[in-house]
Design an enzyme around this catalytic site. Sequence first.
Site, PDB file in Angstrom:
ATOM      1  N   GLU A 118      -1.106  -5.526   8.813  1.00  0.00           N
ATOM      2  CA  GLU A 118      -0.363  -4.810   9.838  1.00  0.00           C
ATOM      3  C   GLU A 118      -0.990  -5.058  11.206  1.00  0.00           C
ATOM      4  O   GLU A 118      -2.215  -5.060  11.345  1.00  0.00           O
ATOM      5  CB  GLU A 118      -0.355  -3.307   9.550  1.00  0.00           C
ATOM      6  CG  GLU A 118       0.418  -2.924   8.307  1.00  0.00           C
ATOM      7  CD  GLU A 118       0.522  -1.427   8.114  1.00  0.00           C
ATOM      8  OE1 GLU A 118       1.047  -1.012   7.061  1.00  0.00           O
ATOM      9  OE2 GLU A 118       0.074  -0.664   8.996  1.00  0.00           O
TER      10      GLU A 118
ATOM     11  N   ASP B 249       0.831  -1.199   0.000  1.00  0.00           N
ATOM     12  CA  ASP B 249       0.000   0.000   0.000  1.00  0.00           C
ATOM     13  C   ASP B 249       0.870   1.255   0.000  1.00  0.00           C
ATOM     14  O   ASP B 249       0.369   2.370  -0.087  1.00  0.00           O
ATOM     15  CB  ASP B 249      -0.991   0.008   1.162  1.00  0.00           C
ATOM     16  CG  ASP B 249      -0.337  -0.068   2.530  1.00  0.00           C
ATOM     17  OD1 ASP B 249       0.908  -0.167   2.597  1.00  0.00           O
ATOM     18  OD2 ASP B 249      -1.073  -0.034   3.538  1.00  0.00           O
ATOM     19  N   SER B 250       2.188   1.052   0.054  1.00  0.00           N
ATOM     20  CA  SER B 250       3.125   2.158  -0.171  1.00  0.00           C
ATOM     21  C   SER B 250       2.965   2.752  -1.556  1.00  0.00           C
ATOM     22  O   SER B 250       3.509   3.829  -1.845  1.00  0.00           O
ATOM     23  CB  SER B 250       4.568   1.672   0.026  1.00  0.00           C
ATOM     24  OG  SER B 250       4.808   0.494  -0.720  1.00  0.00           O
TER      25      SER B 250
ATOM     26  N   GLU C 232       9.378  -3.563  11.013  1.00  0.00           N
ATOM     27  CA  GLU C 232       9.683  -2.250  10.430  1.00  0.00           C
ATOM     28  C   GLU C 232      10.102  -1.252  11.497  1.00  0.00           C
ATOM     29  O   GLU C 232       9.432  -1.080  12.508  1.00  0.00           O
ATOM     30  CB  GLU C 232       8.481  -1.701   9.664  1.00  0.00           C
ATOM     31  CG  GLU C 232       8.759  -0.339   9.035  1.00  0.00           C
ATOM     32  CD  GLU C 232       7.718   0.103   8.013  1.00  0.00           C
ATOM     33  OE1 GLU C 232       7.833   1.227   7.505  1.00  0.00           O
ATOM     34  OE2 GLU C 232       6.799  -0.678   7.731  1.00  0.00           O
TER      35      GLU C 232
ATOM     36  N   ASP D 218      -0.655  -6.181   0.025  1.00  0.00           N
ATOM     37  CA  ASP D 218      -1.024  -5.524   1.278  1.00  0.00           C
ATOM     38  C   ASP D 218      -2.535  -5.410   1.398  1.00  0.00           C
ATOM     39  O   ASP D 218      -3.231  -5.107   0.419  1.00  0.00           O
ATOM     40  CB  ASP D 218      -0.430  -4.116   1.325  1.00  0.00           C
ATOM     41  CG  ASP D 218       0.810  -4.025   2.205  1.00  0.00           C
ATOM     42  OD1 ASP D 218       0.947  -4.861   3.118  1.00  0.00           O
ATOM     43  OD2 ASP D 218       1.626  -3.121   1.981  1.00  0.00           O
TER      44      ASP D 218
END
Length: 259
Positions: free
Chosen positions: A111, A41-42, A177, A80
């Site tokens: 996440e 999703d970056s 991360e 993602d």
Amino acid sequence: MTVPKFRSLKGKRKPVCLTAYDEPTGRLADEAGVDLILVGDSLGNVVLGYENTLPVTMEEMEHHVRATRRGVTRALLVADMPFGSFQASVDHTVECACRLVKAGAEAVKLEGGSSVEKSIRRLTEVGVPVMGHVGMTPQSVHSFGGFRVQGRGEQAEMLMREAMRVQEAGAFSVVLEMVPADVAERITAKLSIPTIGIGAGPGCDGQIQVFHDILNLGRFHPKHARVFADAAQTITEGIRTYAEQVREGTFPSSEESFQ
């Protein structure tokens, strides 16, 4: 590369992971020998021009997964789960994950730790492999007050527990991360699944980076990324030369014209 093969790399060799967002970037990463390609999703930051990942929609993720799938034939393709696709309920999470699988993903990434434990369990039950993600989770940027290192001091043990719960729920791997290197190394030693670091030091089982960051194509350069090739300069110089030759009338030549 398959999910079982990827998981079996633990302790044997370091998995190489990279993001990609369309057919060309997926194809280039695949041809270069990357083990796992993440349609992250970056894409909100580096492709769509958003300030962060939060505005990315399911429709946008599906679109980019389909495009990337057309360029990837060898690497494991993971997608993602965007913000809002797994927070409402487990049933909604399964529905959204299935949409990404139908678009071409072989696994999805969520996440969070204990907050997504039930969703990870259910997804693995219905046959959707899950990659976990703990530490600095970009979708929680407002809760963290910005992009900040997670797991310092007393947070270290909490982060360890979160990673363990992700593993116990059935994830085949977990991204760490922006975690202190020594903490990430301890988590890696504790887990039986591969840890994939991004800003988490060399002690992780493998590494992942954003395509645009390692090729200097992004708007800013994060501390945890290294520029391995200055594609921005090469592309800019190529376009500049093209523009000059068009203005001079030296392009197209007879060789590039039809008689």
